[in-house]
Design a protein around this motif. Sequence first.
Motif, PDB file in Angstrom:
ATOM      1  N   THR A  24       0.833  -1.207   0.000  1.00 40.71           N
ATOM      2  CA  THR A  24       0.000   0.000   0.000  1.00 40.71           C
ATOM      3  C   THR A  24       0.867   1.256   0.000  1.00 40.71           C
ATOM      4  O   THR A  24       0.620   2.205  -0.760  1.00 40.71           O
ATOM      5  CB  THR A  24      -0.928   0.013   1.224  1.00 40.71           C
ATOM      6  OG1 THR A  24      -1.765  -1.140   1.199  1.00 40.71           O
ATOM      7  CG2 THR A  24      -1.801   1.260   1.247  1.00 40.71           C
ATOM      8  N   SER A  25       1.893   1.268   0.830  1.00 44.57           N
ATOM      9  CA  SER A  25       2.787   2.426   0.909  1.00 44.57           C
ATOM     10  C   SER A  25       3.517   2.651  -0.401  1.00 44.57           C
ATOM     11  O   SER A  25       3.652   3.791  -0.876  1.00 44.57           O
ATOM     12  CB  SER A  25       3.792   2.213   2.046  1.00 44.57           C
ATOM     13  OG  SER A  25       4.622   3.342   2.196  1.00 44.57           O
ATOM     14  N   LEU A  26       3.983   1.570  -1.025  1.00 47.97           N
ATOM     15  CA  LEU A  26       4.693   1.679  -2.306  1.00 47.97           C
ATOM     16  C   LEU A  26       3.747   2.132  -3.416  1.00 47.97           C
ATOM     17  O   LEU A  26       4.076   3.028  -4.209  1.00 47.97           O
ATOM     18  CB  LEU A  26       5.316   0.333  -2.655  1.00 47.97           C
ATOM     19  CG  LEU A  26       6.167   0.260  -3.930  1.00 47.97           C
ATOM     20  CD1 LEU A  26       7.318   1.258  -3.880  1.00 47.97           C
ATOM     21  CD2 LEU A  26       6.699  -1.161  -4.130  1.00 47.97           C
ATOM     22  N   MET A  27       2.545   1.554  -3.469  1.00 50.47           N
ATOM     23  CA  MET A  27       1.575   1.933  -4.501  1.00 50.47           C
ATOM     24  C   MET A  27       1.125   3.375  -4.318  1.00 50.47           C
ATOM     25  O   MET A  27       0.931   4.109  -5.297  1.00 50.47           O
ATOM     26  CB  MET A  27       0.365   0.988  -4.425  1.00 50.47           C
ATOM     27  CG  MET A  27      -0.525   1.041  -5.657  1.00 50.47           C
ATOM     28  SD  MET A  27       0.273   0.287  -7.102  1.00 50.47           S
ATOM     29  CE  MET A  27       0.031   1.542  -8.329  1.00 50.47           C
ATOM     30  N   ARG A  28       0.985   3.799  -3.091  1.00 50.89           N
ATOM     31  CA  ARG A  28       0.610   5.183  -2.805  1.00 50.89           C
ATOM     32  C   ARG A  28       1.629   6.146  -3.397  1.00 50.89           C
ATOM     33  O   ARG A  28       1.267   7.152  -4.031  1.00 50.89           O
ATOM     34  CB  ARG A  28       0.522   5.403  -1.295  1.00 50.89           C
ATOM     35  CG  ARG A  28       0.357   6.863  -0.865  1.00 50.89           C
ATOM     36  CD  ARG A  28       0.372   6.969   0.653  1.00 50.89           C
ATOM     37  NE  ARG A  28       0.251   8.349   1.087  1.00 50.89           N
ATOM     38  CZ  ARG A  28       1.287   9.167   1.296  1.00 50.89           C
ATOM     39  NH1 ARG A  28       2.528   8.728   1.090  1.00 50.89           N
ATOM     40  NH2 ARG A  28       1.098  10.410   1.693  1.00 50.89           N
ATOM     41  N   TYR A  29       2.918   5.836  -3.228  1.00 49.35           N
ATOM     42  CA  TYR A  29       3.959   6.727  -3.725  1.00 49.35           C
ATOM     43  C   TYR A  29       3.955   6.780  -5.250  1.00 49.35           C
ATOM     44  O   TYR A  29       4.125   7.848  -5.845  1.00 49.35           O
ATOM     45  CB  TYR A  29       5.323   6.289  -3.205  1.00 49.35           C
ATOM     46  CG  TYR A  29       6.385   7.352  -3.366  1.00 49.35           C
ATOM     47  CD1 TYR A  29       6.237   8.594  -2.756  1.00 49.35           C
ATOM     48  CD2 TYR A  29       7.523   7.130  -4.127  1.00 49.35           C
ATOM     49  CE1 TYR A  29       7.191   9.582  -2.903  1.00 49.35           C
ATOM     50  CE2 TYR A  29       8.489   8.108  -4.281  1.00 49.35           C
ATOM     51  CZ  TYR A  29       8.310   9.332  -3.663  1.00 49.35           C
ATOM     52  OH  TYR A  29       9.262  10.315  -3.815  1.00 49.35           O
ATOM     53  N   PHE A  30       3.724   5.645  -5.883  1.00 55.07           N
ATOM     54  CA  PHE A  30       3.606   5.641  -7.349  1.00 55.07           C
ATOM     55  C   PHE A  30       2.412   6.479  -7.800  1.00 55.07           C
ATOM     56  O   PHE A  30       2.502   7.252  -8.748  1.00 55.07           O
ATOM     57  CB  PHE A  30       3.452   4.208  -7.864  1.00 55.07           C
ATOM     58  CG  PHE A  30       4.738   3.481  -8.092  1.00 55.07           C
ATOM     59  CD1 PHE A  30       5.651   3.930  -9.039  1.00 55.07           C
ATOM     60  CD2 PHE A  30       5.047   2.344  -7.370  1.00 55.07           C
ATOM     61  CE1 PHE A  30       6.847   3.262  -9.259  1.00 55.07           C
ATOM     62  CE2 PHE A  30       6.239   1.662  -7.580  1.00 55.07           C
ATOM     63  CZ  PHE A  30       7.140   2.123  -8.522  1.00 55.07           C
ATOM     64  N   LEU A  31       1.278   6.322  -7.133  1.00 53.17           N
ATOM     65  CA  LEU A  31       0.062   7.027  -7.542  1.00 53.17           C
ATOM     66  C   LEU A  31       0.148   8.530  -7.307  1.00 53.17           C
ATOM     67  O   LEU A  31      -0.500   9.314  -8.010  1.00 53.17           O
ATOM     68  CB  LEU A  31      -1.142   6.447  -6.804  1.00 53.17           C
ATOM     69  CG  LEU A  31      -1.587   5.059  -7.275  1.00 53.17           C
ATOM     70  CD1 LEU A  31      -2.575   4.443  -6.286  1.00 53.17           C
ATOM     71  CD2 LEU A  31      -2.207   5.130  -8.655  1.00 53.17           C
ATOM     72  N   LEU A  32       0.927   8.930  -6.312  1.00 57.30           N
ATOM     73  CA  LEU A  32       1.113  10.363  -6.067  1.00 57.30           C
ATOM     74  C   LEU A  32       2.101  10.983  -7.059  1.00 57.30           C
ATOM     75  O   LEU A  32       2.167  12.204  -7.189  1.00 57.30           O
ATOM     76  CB  LEU A  32       1.608  10.600  -4.643  1.00 57.30           C
ATOM     77  CG  LEU A  32       0.579  10.377  -3.526  1.00 57.30           C
ATOM     78  CD1 LEU A  32       1.247  10.534  -2.168  1.00 57.30           C
ATOM     79  CD2 LEU A  32      -0.600  11.347  -3.657  1.00 57.30           C
ATOM     80  N   ASN A  33       2.849  10.121  -7.753  1.00 52.51           N
ATOM     81  CA  ASN A  33       3.867  10.610  -8.691  1.00 52.51           C
ATOM     82  C   ASN A  33       3.816   9.858 -10.018  1.00 52.51           C
ATOM     83  O   ASN A  33       4.816   9.284 -10.461  1.00 52.51           O
ATOM     84  CB  ASN A  33       5.251  10.457  -8.049  1.00 52.51           C
ATOM     85  CG  ASN A  33       5.395  11.255  -6.782  1.00 52.51           C
ATOM     86  OD1 ASN A  33       5.544  12.466  -6.815  1.00 52.51           O
ATOM     87  ND2 ASN A  33       5.351  10.569  -5.642  1.00 52.51           N
ATOM     88  N   PRO A  34       2.660   9.831 -10.675  1.00 52.46           N
ATOM     89  CA  PRO A  34       2.549   9.082 -11.935  1.00 52.46           C
ATOM     90  C   PRO A  34       3.422   9.681 -13.023  1.00 52.46           C
ATOM     91  O   PRO A  34       3.664  10.903 -13.055  1.00 52.46           O
ATOM     92  CB  PRO A  34       1.066   9.213 -12.288  1.00 52.46           C
ATOM     93  CG  PRO A  34       0.628  10.488 -11.631  1.00 52.46           C
ATOM     94  CD  PRO A  34       1.412  10.547 -10.351  1.00 52.46           C
ATOM     95  N   ASN A  35       3.913   8.817 -13.899  1.00 50.53           N
ATOM     96  CA  ASN A  35       4.717   9.205 -15.060  1.00 50.53           C
ATOM     97  C   ASN A  35       6.082   9.787 -14.720  1.00 50.53           C
ATOM     98  O   ASN A  35       6.786  10.274 -15.604  1.00 50.53           O
ATOM     99  CB  ASN A  35       3.951  10.217 -15.936  1.00 50.53           C
ATOM    100  CG  ASN A  35       2.632   9.664 -16.428  1.00 50.53           C
ATOM    101  OD1 ASN A  35       2.586   8.575 -16.987  1.00 50.53           O
ATOM    102  ND2 ASN A  35       1.556  10.403 -16.198  1.00 50.53           N
ATOM    103  N   LYS A  36       6.482   9.725 -13.447  1.00 43.71           N
ATOM    104  CA  LYS A  36       7.794  10.229 -13.050  1.00 43.71           C
ATOM    105  C   LYS A  36       8.732   9.057 -12.762  1.00 43.71           C
ATOM    106  O   LYS A  36       8.317   8.048 -12.191  1.00 43.71           O
ATOM    107  CB  LYS A  36       7.687  11.105 -11.802  1.00 43.71           C
ATOM    108  CG  LYS A  36       6.919  12.392 -12.039  1.00 43.71           C
ATOM    109  CD  LYS A  36       6.851  13.231 -10.781  1.00 43.71           C
ATOM    110  CE  LYS A  36       6.065  14.512 -11.015  1.00 43.71           C
ATOM    111  NZ  LYS A  36       5.968  15.330  -9.787  1.00 43.71           N
TER     112      LYS A  36
END
Length: 224
Positions: A154-166
Amino acid sequence: MKILLAEDEEQLNHVLTVAMQKSGYDVDSVFNGLEAVNHARENAYDVIIMDIMMPVMDGLEAVKEIRAMGSKTYIVMLTAKSEIDDKVTGLDTGADDYLTKPFSLKELLARLRSKDRRNSEYSTKEIDFDNLTLNLDQQELSSNNSISLSKKETSLMRYFLLNPNKKLSTKELFNHVWKDDDETEDVVWVYISYLRSKLASIGASAKIEGDKGGDYRLVGADHD
Protein backbone atom coordinates in the motif's frame (compact mmCIF):
# COMPACT_ATOMS: atom_id res chain seq x y z
CA MET A 1 11.43 13.30 2.71
CA LYS A 2 12.35 15.05 -0.55
CA ILE A 3 11.92 18.83 -0.75
CA LEU A 4 12.08 21.38 -3.57
CA LEU A 5 13.05 24.88 -2.44
CA ALA A 6 12.43 27.81 -4.81
CA GLU A 7 13.93 31.00 -3.37
CA ASP A 8 15.81 33.66 -5.37
CA GLU A 9 17.66 35.25 -2.44
CA GLU A 10 20.94 33.34 -2.61
CA GLN A 11 21.90 33.65 1.06
CA LEU A 12 18.46 32.64 2.33
CA ASN A 13 18.33 29.79 -0.19
CA HIS A 14 21.68 28.52 1.08
CA VAL A 15 20.75 28.82 4.78
CA LEU A 16 17.43 27.00 4.31
CA THR A 17 18.99 24.29 2.16
CA VAL A 18 21.77 23.55 4.65
CA ALA A 19 19.38 23.57 7.63
CA MET A 20 17.00 21.12 5.96
CA GLN A 21 19.82 18.85 4.80
CA LYS A 22 21.26 18.76 8.34
CA SER A 23 17.80 17.66 9.51
CA GLY A 24 18.00 14.68 7.18
CA TYR A 25 15.94 15.95 4.24
CA ASP A 26 16.88 15.53 0.58
CA VAL A 27 16.75 19.05 -0.89
CA ASP A 28 16.82 20.42 -4.45
CA SER A 29 17.14 24.20 -4.58
CA VAL A 30 16.30 26.54 -7.48
CA PHE A 31 16.17 30.31 -7.90
CA ASN A 32 13.09 31.09 -9.98
CA GLY A 33 9.59 29.80 -10.64
CA LEU A 34 10.31 28.35 -14.06
CA GLU A 35 13.10 26.18 -12.64
CA ALA A 36 10.69 25.05 -9.94
CA VAL A 37 8.08 24.02 -12.53
CA ASN A 38 10.66 22.11 -14.56
CA HIS A 39 11.95 20.27 -11.49
CA ALA A 40 8.43 19.42 -10.33
CA ARG A 41 7.60 18.04 -13.77
CA GLU A 42 10.54 15.62 -13.74
CA ASN A 43 10.93 14.72 -10.06
CA ALA A 44 8.83 13.52 -7.14
CA TYR A 45 8.72 15.77 -4.08
CA ASP A 46 6.98 15.47 -0.72
CA VAL A 47 7.04 19.23 -0.12
CA ILE A 48 7.66 22.28 -2.31
CA ILE A 49 8.65 25.53 -0.57
CA MET A 50 7.95 28.40 -2.96
CA ASP A 51 8.79 32.08 -2.61
CA ILE A 52 6.25 34.40 -4.24
CA MET A 53 8.49 37.17 -5.57
CA MET A 54 10.96 35.54 -7.99
CA PRO A 55 12.35 36.37 -11.45
CA VAL A 56 11.43 34.67 -14.76
CA MET A 57 8.20 33.26 -13.26
CA ASP A 58 6.79 34.25 -9.87
CA GLY A 59 5.71 31.74 -7.24
CA LEU A 60 1.99 32.14 -7.81
CA GLU A 61 2.26 31.37 -11.52
CA ALA A 62 4.59 28.46 -10.75
CA VAL A 63 2.05 26.96 -8.34
CA LYS A 64 -0.66 27.24 -11.02
CA GLU A 65 1.58 25.42 -13.50
CA ILE A 66 2.48 22.69 -11.00
CA ARG A 67 -1.16 22.08 -10.05
CA ALA A 68 -2.14 22.05 -13.74
CA MET A 69 0.19 19.05 -14.16
CA GLY A 70 -1.94 17.17 -11.66
CA SER A 71 0.69 17.35 -8.91
CA LYS A 72 -0.64 16.75 -5.39
CA THR A 73 2.61 17.76 -3.68
CA TYR A 74 2.22 19.79 -0.48
CA ILE A 75 3.19 23.41 -1.23
CA VAL A 76 4.27 26.05 1.30
CA MET A 77 4.39 29.66 0.06
CA LEU A 78 6.92 32.15 1.43
CA THR A 79 5.42 35.64 1.66
CA ALA A 80 6.54 39.06 2.87
CA LYS A 81 4.66 40.47 5.85
CA SER A 82 2.87 43.07 3.68
CA GLU A 83 1.66 40.56 1.06
CA ILE A 84 -1.70 39.75 2.67
CA ASP A 85 -3.50 39.49 -0.66
CA ASP A 86 -0.78 37.22 -1.99
CA LYS A 87 -1.31 34.82 0.93
CA VAL A 88 -4.97 34.48 0.03
CA THR A 89 -4.23 34.26 -3.69
CA GLY A 90 -1.56 31.64 -3.04
CA LEU A 91 -3.96 29.43 -1.10
CA ASP A 92 -6.65 29.90 -3.75
CA THR A 93 -4.13 29.04 -6.48
CA GLY A 94 -3.28 25.72 -4.89
CA ALA A 95 -0.81 26.25 -2.06
CA ASP A 96 -1.47 24.34 1.16
CA ASP A 97 0.19 26.65 3.68
CA TYR A 98 2.35 29.75 3.96
CA LEU A 99 5.15 31.18 6.08
CA THR A 100 5.58 34.93 6.53
CA LYS A 101 9.08 36.37 6.21
CA PRO A 102 11.04 36.73 8.38
CA PHE A 103 10.38 33.30 9.88
CA SER A 104 12.46 31.13 12.19
CA LEU A 105 14.21 27.99 11.02
CA LYS A 106 12.71 26.22 14.03
CA GLU A 107 9.20 26.97 12.78
CA LEU A 108 9.96 25.74 9.27
CA LEU A 109 11.55 22.52 10.51
CA ALA A 110 8.66 21.94 12.93
CA ARG A 111 6.20 22.20 10.03
CA LEU A 112 8.25 19.75 7.98
CA ARG A 113 8.28 17.26 10.87
CA SER A 114 4.52 17.64 11.18
CA LYS A 115 4.08 17.02 7.47
CA ASP A 116 6.31 13.95 7.67
CA ARG A 117 4.10 12.54 10.43
CA ARG A 118 0.96 13.16 8.39
CA ASN A 119 2.51 11.37 5.42
CA SER A 120 2.93 8.24 7.50
CA GLU A 121 -0.70 8.41 8.63
CA TYR A 122 -2.16 8.38 5.08
CA SER A 123 -4.13 11.63 5.38
CA THR A 124 -5.77 11.04 1.97
CA LYS A 125 -8.16 8.07 1.96
CA GLU A 126 -8.31 7.40 -1.78
CA ILE A 127 -5.97 8.10 -4.69
CA ASP A 128 -6.96 7.67 -8.35
CA PHE A 129 -4.96 7.33 -11.54
CA ASP A 130 -5.96 5.97 -14.95
CA ASN A 131 -8.49 3.20 -14.11
CA LEU A 132 -6.98 2.56 -10.68
CA THR A 133 -8.21 3.50 -7.22
CA LEU A 134 -6.22 2.87 -4.05
CA ASN A 135 -8.21 2.89 -0.81
CA LEU A 136 -5.67 3.58 1.90
CA ASP A 137 -7.95 2.80 4.85
CA GLN A 138 -8.91 -0.60 3.43
CA GLN A 139 -5.49 -1.24 1.82
CA GLU A 140 -7.39 -2.19 -1.33
CA LEU A 141 -6.48 -1.63 -4.98
CA SER A 142 -9.37 -1.52 -7.46
CA SER A 143 -9.80 -1.51 -11.24
CA ASN A 144 -12.08 -4.00 -13.03
CA ASN A 145 -12.09 -5.82 -9.71
CA SER A 146 -10.35 -5.39 -6.36
CA ILE A 147 -7.49 -6.93 -4.43
CA SER A 148 -6.08 -6.48 -0.94
CA LEU A 149 -2.56 -5.15 -0.41
CA SER A 150 -0.13 -5.53 2.45
CA LYS A 151 0.95 -2.45 4.41
CA LYS A 152 4.21 -2.16 2.45
CA GLU A 153 2.47 -2.75 -0.89
CA THR A 154 0.00 0.00 0.00
CA SER A 155 2.79 2.43 0.91
CA LEU A 156 4.69 1.68 -2.31
CA MET A 157 1.57 1.93 -4.50
CA ARG A 158 0.61 5.18 -2.81
CA TYR A 159 3.96 6.73 -3.73
CA PHE A 160 3.61 5.64 -7.35
CA LEU A 161 0.06 7.03 -7.54
CA LEU A 162 1.11 10.36 -6.07
CA ASN A 163 3.87 10.61 -8.69
CA PRO A 164 2.55 9.08 -11.93
CA ASN A 165 4.72 9.20 -15.06
CA LYS A 166 7.79 10.23 -13.05
CA LYS A 167 10.97 8.18 -12.86
CA LEU A 168 11.49 7.01 -9.29
CA SER A 169 14.83 5.47 -8.38
CA THR A 170 15.21 2.25 -6.41
CA LYS A 171 16.91 4.25 -3.66
CA GLU A 172 14.09 6.80 -3.53
CA LEU A 173 11.43 4.10 -3.26
CA PHE A 174 13.44 2.26 -0.61
CA ASN A 175 13.87 5.40 1.49
CA HIS A 176 10.15 6.16 1.36
CA VAL A 177 8.85 2.70 2.21
CA TRP A 178 11.59 0.88 4.12
CA LYS A 179 13.63 3.73 5.65
CA ASP A 180 13.24 2.40 9.22
CA ASP A 181 13.44 -1.31 8.37
CA ASP A 182 16.36 -3.71 8.48
CA GLU A 183 16.21 -4.47 4.75
CA THR A 184 18.34 -3.95 1.65
CA GLU A 185 17.34 -2.19 -1.58
CA ASP A 186 16.73 -5.60 -3.19
CA VAL A 187 13.38 -5.64 -1.37
CA VAL A 188 12.12 -2.95 -3.77
CA TRP A 189 12.28 -5.32 -6.75
CA VAL A 190 10.45 -8.01 -4.79
CA TYR A 191 7.54 -5.67 -4.03
CA ILE A 192 7.50 -4.24 -7.56
CA SER A 193 6.97 -7.83 -8.71
CA TYR A 194 4.12 -8.26 -6.22
CA LEU A 195 2.42 -5.07 -7.43
CA ARG A 196 2.82 -5.96 -11.10
CA SER A 197 1.13 -9.30 -10.47
CA LYS A 198 -1.73 -7.64 -8.60
CA LEU A 199 -2.21 -4.94 -11.25
CA ALA A 200 -2.54 -7.68 -13.87
CA SER A 201 -4.96 -9.68 -11.72
CA ILE A 202 -7.42 -6.77 -11.39
CA GLY A 203 -7.27 -5.88 -15.09
CA ALA A 204 -5.55 -2.53 -14.58
CA SER A 205 -4.42 -0.70 -17.71
CA ALA A 206 -1.73 1.14 -15.72
CA LYS A 207 1.61 -0.60 -15.35
CA ILE A 208 4.94 -0.17 -13.60
CA GLU A 209 7.88 0.16 -15.99
CA GLY A 210 11.51 -0.43 -15.07
CA ASP A 211 14.11 -3.06 -14.31
CA LYS A 212 15.69 -4.36 -11.11
CA GLY A 213 18.01 -1.88 -9.45
CA GLY A 214 17.09 1.00 -11.79
CA ASP A 215 14.33 3.58 -12.12
CA TYR A 216 10.63 2.73 -12.10
CA ARG A 217 7.63 4.61 -13.45
CA LEU A 218 3.87 4.17 -13.18
CA VAL A 219 2.26 4.87 -16.56
CA GLY A 220 -1.33 4.79 -17.81
CA ALA A 221 -3.02 3.27 -20.82
CA ASP A 222 -2.40 6.33 -23.01
CA HIS A 223 1.36 6.21 -22.46
CA ASP A 224 3.38 5.76 -25.66
